[in-house]
Design a protein around this motif. Structure first.
Motif, mmCIF file in Angstrom:
data_model
loop_
_atom_site.group_PDB
_atom_site.id
_atom_site.type_symbol
_atom_site.label_atom_id
_atom_site.label_comp_id
_atom_site.label_asym_id
_atom_site.label_seq_id
_atom_site.Cartn_x
_atom_site.Cartn_y
_atom_site.Cartn_z
ATOM 1 N N THR A 1 1.683 4.306 6.993
ATOM 2 C CA THR A 1 0.354 3.921 7.778
ATOM 3 C C THR A 1 -0.015 5.294 8.960
ATOM 4 O OG1 THR A 1 0.687 1.687 7.969
ATOM 5 C CG2 THR A 1 -1.288 2.481 9.342
ATOM 6 N N GLU B 1 1.082 5.592 1.062
ATOM 7 C CA GLU B 1 0.682 6.469 2.135
ATOM 8 C C GLU B 1 -0.627 7.207 1.494
ATOM 9 O OE1 GLU B 1 2.853 10.530 2.229
ATOM 10 O OE2 GLU B 1 4.264 9.417 0.933
ATOM 11 N N PRO B 2 -1.719 7.641 2.326
ATOM 12 C CA PRO B 2 -2.941 8.027 2.050
ATOM 13 C C PRO B 2 -2.753 9.091 0.716
ATOM 14 C CG PRO B 2 -3.004 7.653 4.044
ATOM 15 C CD PRO B 2 -1.292 7.787 4.043
ATOM 16 N N TRP C 1 2.657 -4.985 4.286
ATOM 17 C CA TRP C 1 2.084 -3.707 5.494
ATOM 18 C C TRP C 1 3.574 -2.845 5.559
ATOM 19 C CZ3 TRP C 1 0.865 -4.038 11.221
ATOM 20 C CH2 TRP C 1 0.645 -3.037 11.598
ATOM 21 N N HIS D 1 0.835 -1.247 0.169
ATOM 22 C CA HIS D 1 0.219 0.024 0.054
ATOM 23 C C HIS D 1 0.951 1.394 0.062
ATOM 24 C CE1 HIS D 1 0.361 1.066 4.338
ATOM 25 N NE2 HIS D 1 0.998 0.095 4.314
ATOM 26 N N ASP E 1 -5.025 6.916 11.834
ATOM 27 C CA ASP E 1 -6.432 6.604 11.790
ATOM 28 C C ASP E 1 -6.738 5.556 11.075
ATOM 29 O OD1 ASP E 1 -7.159 8.818 13.325
ATOM 30 O OD2 ASP E 1 -7.844 10.212 11.386
ATOM 31 N N HIS E 2 -5.626 4.848 10.290
ATOM 32 C CA HIS E 2 -5.829 3.484 9.680
ATOM 33 C C HIS E 2 -5.287 2.668 9.995
ATOM 34 C CE1 HIS E 2 -5.944 5.700 5.229
ATOM 35 N NE2 HIS E 2 -6.882 5.838 6.037
ATOM 36 N N ALA F 1 -7.506 -0.513 10.872
ATOM 37 C CA ALA F 1 -8.081 -1.282 9.992
ATOM 38 C C ALA F 1 -6.901 -1.912 9.091
ATOM 39 C CB ALA F 1 -8.565 -0.427 9.105
ATOM 40 N N PHE F 2 -5.545 -1.683 9.255
ATOM 41 C CA PHE F 2 -4.488 -2.186 8.342
ATOM 42 C C PHE F 2 -4.114 -3.647 9.513
ATOM 43 C CE2 PHE F 2 -3.160 1.468 5.776
ATOM 44 C CZ PHE F 2 -3.313 0.882 4.659
ATOM 45 N N THR G 1 -5.684 3.386 1.079
ATOM 46 C CA THR G 1 -6.359 3.157 2.233
ATOM 47 C C THR G 1 -6.578 1.554 2.822
ATOM 48 O OG1 THR G 1 -8.405 3.025 1.008
ATOM 49 C CG2 THR G 1 -7.830 5.272 1.674
ATOM 50 N N PRO G 2 -6.838 1.387 3.914
ATOM 51 C CA PRO G 2 -7.103 -0.104 4.276
ATOM 52 C C PRO G 2 -8.391 -0.589 3.467
ATOM 53 C CG PRO G 2 -7.308 1.355 6.264
ATOM 54 C CD PRO G 2 -6.713 2.048 5.085
ATOM 55 N N GLU G 3 -9.411 0.147 3.200
ATOM 56 C CA GLU G 3 -10.554 -0.332 2.303
ATOM 57 C C GLU G 3 -10.038 -0.584 1.165
ATOM 58 O OE1 GLU G 3 -11.314 2.139 5.885
ATOM 59 O OE2 GLU G 3 -10.251 2.802 4.429
#
Length: 282
Positions: free
Chosen positions: A187, A156-157, A182, A154, A190-191, A194-195, A164-166
């Motif tokens: 990360t 970074e946002p 991961w 993943h 806020d995530h 979820a991760f 996102t984890p979603e």
């Protein structure tokens, strides 16, 4: 070698970069001397060859075998909205180009780190993530055929693509047996929970420190504020077993590259090992 009680195999990102190039056989010897048990190679768009590494791949394979250092590969690919590199290659084509090196070393874990090559809005990102699903599935099949665990990392946002984890969870749900890498350093707080829920699908970890709530500093461990014991406790709870690659070095916002010195890697190894041991005692 690392104690048998640990659930992670601490490794390093091979320093095979133009500004910080290390001969691969020296890097393997360094890993063995300081208890690292994994070495991450960087795949190339045209395929990784001995020219990139400064040694014959057969000799590299022998050195890895003799030292019991596990090879893994990250393939960083900058993709446009059509899912192609600047040279108009797809991620799957680039993975196929790296298969000779993957099989010869051999790499036990291989993953794509896909990064947007141009600004994209959220609908375009979502469409791109869905468009890539058949290639992820094909990568899993190649992994089964050539005996490596295939996954993706993943971002970074702010980069949006798999940010996102979603979005990562959707991809993992759509592609059975796909692994997930991961990166602690990507990360945001806020995530985090979820991760952590995705740990059962994780094949590898990338570990470096950062100054939360900011991410992507790639600091040596101990120079940021990550609670590594808490991360290791979550890994223990969800029974993660696999390589944890130290990807330290630093980006311009954290003072620039070149922080992946021998001393920084050795210190970071012991920092992570202590955190993992503490987590396993609790």
């Amino acid at each position: 070698m690392q104690p048998e009680a640990t659930n992670i195999r601490i490794g390093i990102n091979g320093r095979f970069f133009p500004a910080n190039w290390r001969p691969v056989l020296d890097e393997i010897a360094f890993a063995q001397a300081h208890q690292f048990t994994a070495l991450q190679f960087q795949g190339k768009e045209e395929g990784l060859t001995d020219t990139h590494l400064g040694a014959d791949i057969a000799a590299i394979t022998d050195a890895l075998h003799q030292t019991e250092v596990v090879a893994v590969m990250e393939i960083v690919i900058r993709v446009d909205a059509c899912g192609q590199s600047a040279a108009k290659r797809t991620p799957l084509e680039i993975l196929q180009a790296n298969l000779p090196a993957i099989t010869m070393l051999p790499c036990q874990y291989v993953h794509w780190h896909l990064v947007p090559s141009e600004p994209m809005d959220k609908p375009t990102i979502r469409a791109l993530e869905e468009q890539l699903l058949p290639q992820f599935a094909a990568g899993v099949l190649l992994g089964a055929e050539y005996h490596f665990r295939f996954g993706f990392e993943h971002n970074e946002p702010d980069l949006l693509l798999f940010g996102t984890p979603e979005s990562c969870a959707r991809t993992l749900e759509a592609v059975p047996d796909l692994g997930f890498v991961w990166d602690f350093n990507h990360t945001i707080p806020d995530h985090l929970a979820a991760f952590q829920a995705l740990i059962p699908r994780m094949s590898m970890l990338h570990v470096s420190d950062t100054l939360l709530p900011d991410v992507n500093y790639h600091l040596p461990l101990g120079q940021g504020n990550l609670d590594l014991v808490a991360y290791c406790q979550a890994l223990k709870t969800h029974q993660f077993v696999g390589p944890a690659i130290l990807e330290i070095g630093g980006l311009p916002k954290s003072g620039g590259y070149g922080r992946d010195t021998d001393d920084a890697l050795i210190h970071s190894y012991h920092h992570l090992q202590r955190a993992n041991e503490v987590a396993h005692k609790q």
